[in-house]
Design a protein around this motif. Structure first.
Motif, PDB file in Angstrom:
ATOM      1  N   ASP A 172      -4.830  -7.328   3.286  1.00  0.00           N
ATOM      2  CA  ASP A 172      -5.455  -6.993   4.566  1.00  0.00           C
ATOM      3  C   ASP A 172      -5.175  -5.535   4.940  1.00  0.00           C
ATOM      4  O   ASP A 172      -6.037  -4.864   5.515  1.00  0.00           O
ATOM      5  CB  ASP A 172      -4.952  -7.915   5.672  1.00  0.00           C
ATOM      6  CG  ASP A 172      -5.498  -9.331   5.546  1.00  0.00           C
ATOM      7  OD1 ASP A 172      -6.492  -9.526   4.816  1.00  0.00           O
ATOM      8  OD2 ASP A 172      -4.919 -10.243   6.170  1.00  0.00           O
ATOM      9  N   ARG A 173      -3.963  -5.042   4.616  1.00  0.00           N
ATOM     10  CA  ARG A 173      -3.647  -3.640   4.898  1.00  0.00           C
ATOM     11  C   ARG A 173      -4.534  -2.710   4.069  1.00  0.00           C
ATOM     12  O   ARG A 173      -5.034  -1.700   4.581  1.00  0.00           O
ATOM     13  CB  ARG A 173      -2.170  -3.355   4.605  1.00  0.00           C
ATOM     14  CG  ARG A 173      -1.184  -3.984   5.573  1.00  0.00           C
ATOM     15  CD  ARG A 173       0.232  -3.522   5.251  1.00  0.00           C
ATOM     16  NE  ARG A 173       0.382  -2.085   5.485  1.00  0.00           N
ATOM     17  CZ  ARG A 173       1.398  -1.352   5.016  1.00  0.00           C
ATOM     18  NH1 ARG A 173       2.317  -1.919   4.246  1.00  0.00           N
ATOM     19  NH2 ARG A 173       1.472  -0.057   5.285  1.00  0.00           N
ATOM     20  N   PHE A 174      -4.739  -3.036   2.801  1.00  0.00           N
ATOM     21  CA  PHE A 174      -5.645  -2.254   1.965  1.00  0.00           C
ATOM     22  C   PHE A 174      -7.061  -2.284   2.539  1.00  0.00           C
ATOM     23  O   PHE A 174      -7.743  -1.253   2.608  1.00  0.00           O
ATOM     24  CB  PHE A 174      -5.662  -2.810   0.540  1.00  0.00           C
ATOM     25  CG  PHE A 174      -4.602  -2.271  -0.373  1.00  0.00           C
ATOM     26  CD1 PHE A 174      -4.804  -1.089  -1.068  1.00  0.00           C
ATOM     27  CD2 PHE A 174      -3.417  -2.953  -0.555  1.00  0.00           C
ATOM     28  CE1 PHE A 174      -3.840  -0.593  -1.931  1.00  0.00           C
ATOM     29  CE2 PHE A 174      -2.441  -2.482  -1.422  1.00  0.00           C
ATOM     30  CZ  PHE A 174      -2.643  -1.290  -2.110  1.00  0.00           C
ATOM     31  N   ALA A 175      -7.502  -3.462   2.916  1.00  0.00           N
ATOM     32  CA  ALA A 175      -8.866  -3.613   3.439  1.00  0.00           C
ATOM     33  C   ALA A 175      -9.050  -2.809   4.723  1.00  0.00           C
ATOM     34  O   ALA A 175     -10.082  -2.135   4.902  1.00  0.00           O
ATOM     35  CB  ALA A 175      -9.176  -5.087   3.672  1.00  0.00           C
ATOM     36  N   ILE A 224       0.827  -1.202   0.000  1.00  0.00           N
ATOM     37  CA  ILE A 224       0.000   0.000   0.000  1.00  0.00           C
ATOM     38  C   ILE A 224       0.861   1.252   0.000  1.00  0.00           C
ATOM     39  O   ILE A 224       0.482   2.289  -0.540  1.00  0.00           O
ATOM     40  CB  ILE A 224      -0.980  -0.026   1.202  1.00  0.00           C
ATOM     41  CG1 ILE A 224      -2.062   1.040   1.022  1.00  0.00           C
ATOM     42  CG2 ILE A 224      -0.235   0.141   2.523  1.00  0.00           C
ATOM     43  CD1 ILE A 224      -3.181   0.937   2.042  1.00  0.00           C
ATOM     44  N   ASP A 225       2.076   1.147   0.559  1.00  0.00           N
ATOM     45  CA  ASP A 225       2.973   2.300   0.612  1.00  0.00           C
ATOM     46  C   ASP A 225       3.440   2.722  -0.783  1.00  0.00           C
ATOM     47  O   ASP A 225       3.808   3.888  -0.995  1.00  0.00           O
ATOM     48  CB  ASP A 225       4.196   1.983   1.486  1.00  0.00           C
ATOM     49  CG  ASP A 225       3.794   1.553   2.888  1.00  0.00           C
ATOM     50  OD1 ASP A 225       2.928   2.226   3.484  1.00  0.00           O
ATOM     51  OD2 ASP A 225       4.318   0.539   3.369  1.00  0.00           O
ATOM     52  N   ASP A 226       3.430   1.809  -1.739  1.00  0.00           N
ATOM     53  CA  ASP A 226       3.896   2.119  -3.086  1.00  0.00           C
ATOM     54  C   ASP A 226       2.949   3.046  -3.846  1.00  0.00           C
ATOM     55  O   ASP A 226       3.294   3.534  -4.928  1.00  0.00           O
ATOM     56  CB  ASP A 226       4.093   0.827  -3.891  1.00  0.00           C
ATOM     57  CG  ASP A 226       5.219  -0.030  -3.355  1.00  0.00           C
ATOM     58  OD1 ASP A 226       6.169   0.540  -2.774  1.00  0.00           O
ATOM     59  OD2 ASP A 226       5.145  -1.270  -3.491  1.00  0.00           O
ATOM     60  N   LEU A 227       1.768   3.283  -3.285  1.00  0.00           N
ATOM     61  CA  LEU A 227       0.810   4.177  -3.939  1.00  0.00           C
ATOM     62  C   LEU A 227       1.085   5.645  -3.649  1.00  0.00           C
ATOM     63  O   LEU A 227       0.485   6.522  -4.277  1.00  0.00           O
ATOM     64  CB  LEU A 227      -0.612   3.854  -3.480  1.00  0.00           C
ATOM     65  CG  LEU A 227      -1.290   2.624  -4.083  1.00  0.00           C
ATOM     66  CD1 LEU A 227      -2.596   2.348  -3.363  1.00  0.00           C
ATOM     67  CD2 LEU A 227      -1.550   2.835  -5.566  1.00  0.00           C
ATOM     68  N   ALA A 228       1.986   5.926  -2.724  1.00  0.00           N
ATOM     69  CA  ALA A 228       2.158   7.291  -2.220  1.00  0.00           C
ATOM     70  C   ALA A 228       2.447   8.308  -3.319  1.00  0.00           C
ATOM     71  O   ALA A 228       1.991   9.455  -3.256  1.00  0.00           O
ATOM     72  CB  ALA A 228       3.269   7.320  -1.176  1.00  0.00           C
ATOM     73  N   PHE A 230     -10.110  -6.018  -5.295  1.00  0.00           N
ATOM     74  CA  PHE A 230     -10.827  -4.958  -4.586  1.00  0.00           C
ATOM     75  C   PHE A 230     -12.322  -5.233  -4.463  1.00  0.00           C
ATOM     76  O   PHE A 230     -12.931  -5.019  -3.427  1.00  0.00           O
ATOM     77  CB  PHE A 230     -10.597  -3.642  -5.338  1.00  0.00           C
ATOM     78  CG  PHE A 230     -11.432  -2.489  -4.869  1.00  0.00           C
ATOM     79  CD1 PHE A 230     -11.060  -1.764  -3.757  1.00  0.00           C
ATOM     80  CD2 PHE A 230     -12.591  -2.120  -5.549  1.00  0.00           C
ATOM     81  CE1 PHE A 230     -11.822  -0.690  -3.321  1.00  0.00           C
ATOM     82  CE2 PHE A 230     -13.359  -1.050  -5.125  1.00  0.00           C
ATOM     83  CZ  PHE A 230     -12.969  -0.340  -4.010  1.00  0.00           C
ATOM     84  N   SER A 231     -12.922  -5.698  -5.555  1.00  0.00           N
ATOM     85  CA  SER A 231     -14.373  -5.923  -5.573  1.00  0.00           C
ATOM     86  C   SER A 231     -14.709  -6.783  -6.784  1.00  0.00           C
ATOM     87  O   SER A 231     -13.870  -7.013  -7.651  1.00  0.00           O
ATOM     88  CB  SER A 231     -15.135  -4.592  -5.672  1.00  0.00           C
ATOM     89  OG  SER A 231     -14.862  -3.964  -6.920  1.00  0.00           O
ATOM     90  N   ALA A 232     -15.952  -7.231  -6.843  1.00  0.00           N
ATOM     91  CA  ALA A 232     -16.459  -7.944  -8.018  1.00  0.00           C
ATOM     92  C   ALA A 232     -17.126  -6.906  -8.912  1.00  0.00           C
ATOM     93  O   ALA A 232     -18.252  -6.476  -8.645  1.00  0.00           O
ATOM     94  CB  ALA A 232     -17.462  -9.011  -7.603  1.00  0.00           C
ATOM     95  N   PRO A 233     -16.454  -6.446  -9.975  1.00  0.00           N
ATOM     96  CA  PRO A 233     -16.974  -5.313 -10.747  1.00  0.00           C
ATOM     97  C   PRO A 233     -18.228  -5.655 -11.534  1.00  0.00           C
ATOM     98  O   PRO A 233     -18.302  -6.696 -12.186  1.00  0.00           O
ATOM     99  CB  PRO A 233     -15.814  -4.958 -11.688  1.00  0.00           C
ATOM    100  CG  PRO A 233     -15.021  -6.214 -11.800  1.00  0.00           C
ATOM    101  CD  PRO A 233     -15.165  -6.918 -10.480  1.00  0.00           C
ATOM    102  N   VAL A 234     -19.206  -4.781 -11.449  1.00  0.00           N
ATOM    103  CA  VAL A 234     -20.469  -4.987 -12.169  1.00  0.00           C
ATOM    104  C   VAL A 234     -20.940  -3.693 -12.801  1.00  0.00           C
ATOM    105  O   VAL A 234     -20.589  -2.592 -12.379  1.00  0.00           O
ATOM    106  CB  VAL A 234     -21.600  -5.509 -11.246  1.00  0.00           C
ATOM    107  CG1 VAL A 234     -21.237  -6.819 -10.605  1.00  0.00           C
ATOM    108  CG2 VAL A 234     -21.963  -4.475 -10.189  1.00  0.00           C
ATOM    109  N   ARG A 235     -21.711  -3.847 -13.856  1.00  0.00           N
ATOM    110  CA  ARG A 235     -22.567  -2.801 -14.381  1.00  0.00           C
ATOM    111  C   ARG A 235     -24.005  -3.313 -14.257  1.00  0.00           C
ATOM    112  O   ARG A 235     -24.206  -4.421 -13.748  1.00  0.00           O
ATOM    113  CB  ARG A 235     -22.177  -2.458 -15.820  1.00  0.00           C
ATOM    114  CG  ARG A 235     -20.826  -1.728 -15.879  1.00  0.00           C
ATOM    115  CD  ARG A 235     -20.378  -1.474 -17.289  1.00  0.00           C
ATOM    116  NE  ARG A 235     -21.200  -0.508 -17.994  1.00  0.00           N
ATOM    117  CZ  ARG A 235     -21.054   0.825 -17.928  1.00  0.00           C
ATOM    118  NH1 ARG A 235     -20.115   1.348 -17.159  1.00  0.00           N
ATOM    119  NH2 ARG A 235     -21.827   1.631 -18.633  1.00  0.00           N
TER     120      ARG A 235
END
Length: 324
Positions: free
Chosen positions: A294-297, A158-162, A228-233
């Motif tokens: 888990d850190r992202f969550a 997650i730190d790599d997003l900085a 991240f999620s189950a993407p839907v339209r």
């Protein structure tokens, strides 16, 4: 869409509205490619099923009838019967549906489907939508679980997003990026290629198949499978049209929805090779560790307290998902 093109689209719809009342016009949202586009699979299967059972259909290519907001206006006013629309089109009228987008709540479409059935959530979704002239016929998978694309660096933690500025769909997504230690900037989807190439944005959060579908693989270099999620339209339908159907026609539509959704879920299970396709296209893939996921969550938990939907609506989704 230019003003002239919008007038032309509205005029075409007005002409078609004079045709047989049972005709169903379906607005597609992606290229007509059954290999890369799950919503095309759903909509085309639906159109063919209705036609085979005596209901005339016509499919319109992405953009032919306007952008997301224009399509929503046409569906809610009864000019357009069905549109393959983004979640915001429904959520702008009734935000309950946003609960399915809680970060890291559903790691697969199977988990989402189980929760929707367990909690009878389609009924809850449409309770808020039908008074506004629309209903959701189906939640349509448009890719395997979403991850992080970017043009600059491998995101292993997650730190790599900085140092990355991410394309955001809306203010809620900006808040999520900030919770992850990054920044966001709202960019309309048609402007994304330019934003990525000029550095206005460094990446986006989306299903793995999306860059392959829209030709972004030429400038995106990294993908992190964060799940991240189950993407839907959504298959968004006109409530005026739906209520005008006879009992026989409504039964055909219901069966068409079931057949199309089954075809769409079969399509998404076949997306297990998409990460290999990304690598073949020159996009390096990072398989995020469980600890980092888990850190992202954990960093995303504030969104469970509101922002996507009301606390009461979120509680319904959490209960259906079996989350205490």
């Amino acid at each position: 869409m230019t003003h002239l093109k919008l007038l032309s689209a509205v005029a075409a719809l007005a002409i078609m509205a004079g045709n047989a009342s049972a005709q169903v016009k379906i607005a597609q949202d992606c290229p007509p490619d059954p290999e890369t586009c799950g919503t095309y699979v759903w909509a085309h299967t639906f159109a063919e099923y209705l036609a085979e059972n005596g209901i005339e259909t016509e499919e319109f290519e992405r953009g032919a009838l306007g952008d997301e907001a224009e399509l929503l206006d046409q569906v809610s006013s009864g000019l357009l019967e069905v549109s393959m629309s983004d979640l915001r089109s429904a959520g702008s009228l009734a935000p309950f549906i946003y609960g399915m987008n809680l970060p890291f709540l559903f790691a697969s479409h199977a988990e989402l489907d189980e929760a929707v059935e367990r909690g009878n959530l389609m009924e809850s979704i449409n309770e808020g939508l039908t008074p506004n002239g629309v209903r959701v016929l189906a939640l349509v998978a448009n890719g395997s679980p979403a991850g992080i694309f970017n043009t600059k660096t491998a995101v292993n933690t997650i730190d790599d997003l900085a140092d990355l500025r991410m394309r955001a769909l809306d203010e809620t997504q900006i808040r999520m990026y900030e919770a992850w230690g990054s920044t966001g900037t709202i960019v309309a989807w048609p402007e994304v290629p330019s934003a990525l190439q000029t550095g206005v944005a460094d990446g986006y959060l989306n299903a793995p198949v999306v860059p392959l579908m829209f030709g972004h693989d030429g400038f995106l270099k990294h993908f992190t499978d964060v799940r991240f999620s189950a993407p839907v339209r959504v298959a968004l339908a006109s409530e005026d049209w739906y209520q005008s159907l006879s009992d026989e026609e409504r039964a055909i539509v219901a069966e068409g929805v079931a057949v199309s959704t089954a075809a769409n879920r079969e399509w998404v299970t076949g997306q297990d090779k998409v990460l290999e396709q990304l690598e073949a296209a020159g996009i390096a893939v990072v398989h995020l560790s469980d600890e980092e996921r888990d850190r992202f969550a954990e960093a995303s938990r504030p969104l469970y307290e509101g922002g996507l939907a009301s606390p009461e609506d979120i509680a319904v989704w959490l209960e259906a998902a079996g989350v205490n």
